[in-house]
Write a protein that holds these residues in place. Structure first.
Motif, PDB file in Angstrom:
ATOM      1  N   MET A   1      -0.827  32.566   9.869  1.00  0.00           N
ATOM      2  CA  MET A   1      -0.952  31.259   9.225  1.00  0.00           C
ATOM      3  C   MET A   1      -2.364  30.715   9.468  1.00  0.00           C
ATOM      4  SD  MET A   1       1.501  27.915   9.781  1.00  0.00           S
ATOM      5  CE  MET A   1       2.996  28.791   9.336  1.00  0.00           C
ATOM      6  N   GLN A   2      -2.993  30.234   8.401  1.00  0.00           N
ATOM      7  CA  GLN A   2      -4.372  29.776   8.520  1.00  0.00           C
ATOM      8  C   GLN A   2      -4.461  28.454   9.283  1.00  0.00           C
ATOM      9  OE1 GLN A   2      -5.802  29.064   4.532  1.00  0.00           O
ATOM     10  NE2 GLN A   2      -4.771  27.122   4.368  1.00  0.00           N
ATOM     11  N   LYS A   3      -5.630  28.232   9.884  1.00  0.00           N
ATOM     12  CA  LYS A   3      -5.865  26.954  10.536  1.00  0.00           C
ATOM     13  C   LYS A   3      -6.062  25.874   9.480  1.00  0.00           C
ATOM     14  CE  LYS A   3      -7.651  28.092  15.079  1.00  0.00           C
ATOM     15  NZ  LYS A   3      -8.730  27.865  16.046  1.00  0.00           N
ATOM     16  N   VAL A   4      -5.654  24.678   9.828  1.00  0.00           N
ATOM     17  CA  VAL A   4      -5.818  23.545   8.920  1.00  0.00           C
ATOM     18  C   VAL A   4      -7.218  22.953   9.104  1.00  0.00           C
ATOM     19  CG1 VAL A   4      -4.943  21.259   8.330  1.00  0.00           C
ATOM     20  CG2 VAL A   4      -3.361  23.017   9.083  1.00  0.00           C
ATOM     21  N   LYS A   5      -7.905  22.700   7.987  1.00  0.00           N
ATOM     22  CA  LYS A   5      -9.222  22.063   8.077  1.00  0.00           C
ATOM     23  C   LYS A   5      -9.051  20.597   8.477  1.00  0.00           C
ATOM     24  CE  LYS A   5     -11.774  25.092   4.968  1.00  0.00           C
ATOM     25  NZ  LYS A   5     -12.448  25.777   6.063  1.00  0.00           N
ATOM     26  N   ILE A   6      -9.835  20.166   9.456  1.00  0.00           N
ATOM     27  CA  ILE A   6      -9.755  18.792   9.961  1.00  0.00           C
ATOM     28  C   ILE A   6     -10.830  17.955   9.276  1.00  0.00           C
ATOM     29  CG2 ILE A   6      -9.806  17.331  12.002  1.00  0.00           C
ATOM     30  CD1 ILE A   6      -7.440  19.395  11.841  1.00  0.00           C
ATOM     31  N   ILE A   7     -10.383  16.932   8.541  1.00  0.00           N
ATOM     32  CA  ILE A   7     -11.268  16.184   7.638  1.00  0.00           C
ATOM     33  C   ILE A   7     -11.170  14.681   7.921  1.00  0.00           C
ATOM     34  CG2 ILE A   7     -11.885  15.809   5.211  1.00  0.00           C
ATOM     35  CD1 ILE A   7     -10.201  18.350   4.566  1.00  0.00           C
ATOM     36  N   PRO A   8     -12.092  14.144   8.715  1.00  0.00           N
ATOM     37  CA  PRO A   8     -12.099  12.692   8.926  1.00  0.00           C
ATOM     38  C   PRO A   8     -12.449  11.952   7.634  1.00  0.00           C
ATOM     39  CG  PRO A   8     -13.406  13.806  10.604  1.00  0.00           C
ATOM     40  CD  PRO A   8     -13.114  14.812   9.543  1.00  0.00           C
ATOM     41  N   ALA A   9     -11.780  10.823   7.438  1.00  0.00           N
ATOM     42  CA  ALA A   9     -12.097   9.954   6.306  1.00  0.00           C
ATOM     43  C   ALA A   9     -13.064   8.873   6.763  1.00  0.00           C
ATOM     44  CB  ALA A   9     -10.830   9.311   5.762  1.00  0.00           C
ATOM     45  N   ILE A  10     -14.055   8.599   5.927  1.00  0.00           N
ATOM     46  CA  ILE A  10     -14.928   7.446   6.153  1.00  0.00           C
ATOM     47  C   ILE A  10     -14.804   6.561   4.920  1.00  0.00           C
ATOM     48  CG2 ILE A  10     -17.275   6.642   6.583  1.00  0.00           C
ATOM     49  CD1 ILE A  10     -17.871   9.303   7.936  1.00  0.00           C
ATOM     50  N   ASP A  11     -14.003   5.509   5.058  1.00  0.00           N
ATOM     51  CA  ASP A  11     -13.773   4.573   3.956  1.00  0.00           C
ATOM     52  C   ASP A  11     -14.798   3.455   4.066  1.00  0.00           C
ATOM     53  OD1 ASP A  11     -11.626   6.215   3.609  1.00  0.00           O
ATOM     54  OD2 ASP A  11     -10.091   4.664   3.764  1.00  0.00           O
ATOM     55  N   ILE A  12     -15.553   3.239   2.988  1.00  0.00           N
ATOM     56  CA  ILE A  12     -16.672   2.291   3.034  1.00  0.00           C
ATOM     57  C   ILE A  12     -16.405   1.101   2.122  1.00  0.00           C
ATOM     58  CG2 ILE A  12     -19.161   2.020   2.756  1.00  0.00           C
ATOM     59  CD1 ILE A  12     -19.353   5.107   3.049  1.00  0.00           C
ATOM     60  N   MET A  13     -16.505  -0.079   2.694  1.00  0.00           N
ATOM     61  CA  MET A  13     -16.369  -1.325   1.933  1.00  0.00           C
ATOM     62  C   MET A  13     -17.473  -2.276   2.393  1.00  0.00           C
ATOM     63  SD  MET A  13     -13.096  -3.948   1.690  1.00  0.00           S
ATOM     64  CE  MET A  13     -12.115  -2.954   0.570  1.00  0.00           C
ATOM     65  N   GLU A  14     -18.269  -2.747   1.430  1.00  0.00           N
ATOM     66  CA  GLU A  14     -19.391  -3.659   1.729  1.00  0.00           C
ATOM     67  C   GLU A  14     -20.284  -3.096   2.840  1.00  0.00           C
ATOM     68  OE1 GLU A  14     -17.237  -7.234   2.547  1.00  0.00           O
ATOM     69  OE2 GLU A  14     -16.973  -7.706   0.424  1.00  0.00           O
ATOM     70  N   GLY A  15     -20.486  -1.773   2.812  1.00  0.00           N
ATOM     71  CA  GLY A  15     -21.369  -1.117   3.764  1.00  0.00           C
ATOM     72  C   GLY A  15     -20.778  -0.889   5.139  1.00  0.00           C
ATOM     73  N   GLN A  16     -19.516  -1.266   5.330  1.00  0.00           N
ATOM     74  CA  GLN A  16     -18.855  -1.102   6.621  1.00  0.00           C
ATOM     75  C   GLN A  16     -17.830   0.021   6.572  1.00  0.00           C
ATOM     76  OE1 GLN A  16     -17.315  -5.182   6.914  1.00  0.00           O
ATOM     77  NE2 GLN A  16     -18.727  -5.540   8.620  1.00  0.00           N
ATOM     78  N   VAL A  17     -17.546   0.610   7.724  1.00  0.00           N
ATOM     79  CA  VAL A  17     -16.465   1.596   7.853  1.00  0.00           C
ATOM     80  C   VAL A  17     -15.180   0.836   8.105  1.00  0.00           C
ATOM     81  CG1 VAL A  17     -15.597   3.573   9.133  1.00  0.00           C
ATOM     82  CG2 VAL A  17     -18.058   3.297   8.811  1.00  0.00           C
ATOM     83  N   VAL A  18     -14.210   0.981   7.210  1.00  0.00           N
ATOM     84  CA  VAL A  18     -12.963   0.221   7.323  1.00  0.00           C
ATOM     85  C   VAL A  18     -11.756   1.128   7.123  1.00  0.00           C
ATOM     86  CG1 VAL A  18     -14.155  -1.800   6.357  1.00  0.00           C
ATOM     87  CG2 VAL A  18     -12.727  -0.386   4.862  1.00  0.00           C
ATOM     88  N   ARG A  19     -10.602   0.619   7.467  1.00  0.00           N
ATOM     89  CA  ARG A  19      -9.323   1.238   7.089  1.00  0.00           C
ATOM     90  C   ARG A  19      -8.468   0.132   6.486  1.00  0.00           C
ATOM     91  NH1 ARG A  19      -9.324   6.072   6.074  1.00  0.00           N
ATOM     92  NH2 ARG A  19      -7.077   6.176   6.307  1.00  0.00           N
ATOM     93  N   LEU A  20      -7.759   0.494   5.422  1.00  0.00           N
ATOM     94  CA  LEU A  20      -6.824  -0.438   4.787  1.00  0.00           C
ATOM     95  C   LEU A  20      -5.399   0.006   5.082  1.00  0.00           C
ATOM     96  CD1 LEU A  20      -8.427  -0.839   1.218  1.00  0.00           C
ATOM     97  CD2 LEU A  20      -9.002  -2.048   3.334  1.00  0.00           C
ATOM     98  N   LEU A  21      -4.486  -0.938   5.168  1.00  0.00           N
ATOM     99  CA  LEU A  21      -3.075  -0.610   5.330  1.00  0.00           C
ATOM    100  C   LEU A  21      -2.442  -0.454   3.954  1.00  0.00           C
ATOM    101  CD1 LEU A  21      -0.572  -0.250   7.145  1.00  0.00           C
ATOM    102  CD2 LEU A  21      -0.236  -2.722   7.020  1.00  0.00           C
ATOM    103  N   LYS A  22      -1.967   0.773   3.667  1.00  0.00           N
ATOM    104  CA  LYS A  22      -1.329   1.088   2.384  1.00  0.00           C
ATOM    105  C   LYS A  22      -2.215   0.724   1.196  1.00  0.00           C
ATOM    106  CE  LYS A  22       3.343   0.544   4.261  1.00  0.00           C
ATOM    107  NZ  LYS A  22       4.665  -0.086   4.099  1.00  0.00           N
ATOM    108  N   GLY A  23      -3.543   0.820   1.402  1.00  0.00           N
ATOM    109  CA  GLY A  23      -4.474   0.572   0.309  1.00  0.00           C
ATOM    110  C   GLY A  23      -4.697  -0.884  -0.027  1.00  0.00           C
TER     111      GLY A  23
END
Length: 237
Positions: free
Chosen positions: A1-23
């Protein structure tokens, strides 16, 4: 079984790194003011790829394209660009600065443009984002619901020769409730496609479940930013 690629998300809003809850843009947490440094941090920690999302473009209230270009010029690992890629100009500009783009709304709403772009740049550089709410596809930054079934959409794109997919169950996104393995497993059984899982990762214990489903990669978001998982832990899990 292949390894899973690990992909961090960088969500950008108004030049800042943010996370939204359920979009939801009203449910925003800010994690930093320097997306370039965040990208370099995740690269240094061993990320296989970065998932850059322009939330302002997604919500049709601005653009962080310049910032995304800076990131792609600063890191050596592959980058896929997402968010608000709905016309030919921004799609082609994004393909010129990144390895891949992620499209959702235009894939469903403008299939002619999708085919033109894929014929010009190659289908392997187009990731189809099939976002859904418990099996029913949503578009326009998760703001519009459709009556399209998740698996009907995946089958349709696979028959057209697309192989790269990103699947997010928006009811799990940012919740730390664990991934939607039921739909993920079904999706990964479709012949000849690579599926990146997104939404709900809560810690290292979730990674083997995603791998067992047959996923090609996994997006790390809130759990990574809240310190509930590290890239190293994700890779060893």
């Amino acid at each position: 079984m292949q390894k899973v690629k690990i992909i961090p998300a960088i969500d950008i809003m108004e030049g800042q790194v943010v996370r939204l809850l359920k979009g939801n843009p009203n449910e925003k947490t800010v994690y930093g003011n320097d997306p370039v440094q965040m990208a370099l941090k995740w690269e240094k920690q061993g990320a296989d790829m970065l998932h850059l999302v322009d939330l302002d473009a997604t919500l049709q209230r601005g653009s962080n394209h310049g910032m995304i270009k800076k990131i792609t010029q600063s890191v050596l690992i592959p980058v896929q660009v997402a968010g608000g890629l709905r016309d030919r100009k921004i799609i082609e500009e994004s393909l010129q600065i990144s390895q891949r783009i992620v499209v959702g709304t235009i894939a469903l709403k403008n299939p002619e443009l999708l085919m033109e772009i894929s014929n010009k740049f190659g289908k392997d550089r187009i990731v189809i984002s099939v976002d859904h709410n418990n099996g029913m596809v949503v578009t326009h930054g998760w703001q519009q619901r459709t009556d399209i079934d998740l698996f009907d959409a995946l089958d349709d794109f696979a028959k057209k020769g697309f192989t790269e997919f990103l699947i997010t169950n928006i009811s799990r996104d940012g919740t730390l409730e664990g991934p939607d393995t039921e739909n993920l497993q079904k999706a990964c059984k479709i012949s000849g496609i690579n599926v990146i899982a997104s939404g709900g990762i809560s810690g290292p214990a979730d990674i083997p479940h995603v791998r067992e489903c047959g996923a090609y990669g996994v997006i790390l978001g809130k759990a990574l930013y809240d310190g509930k998982i590290s890239i190293k832990e994700a890779k060893t899990a």
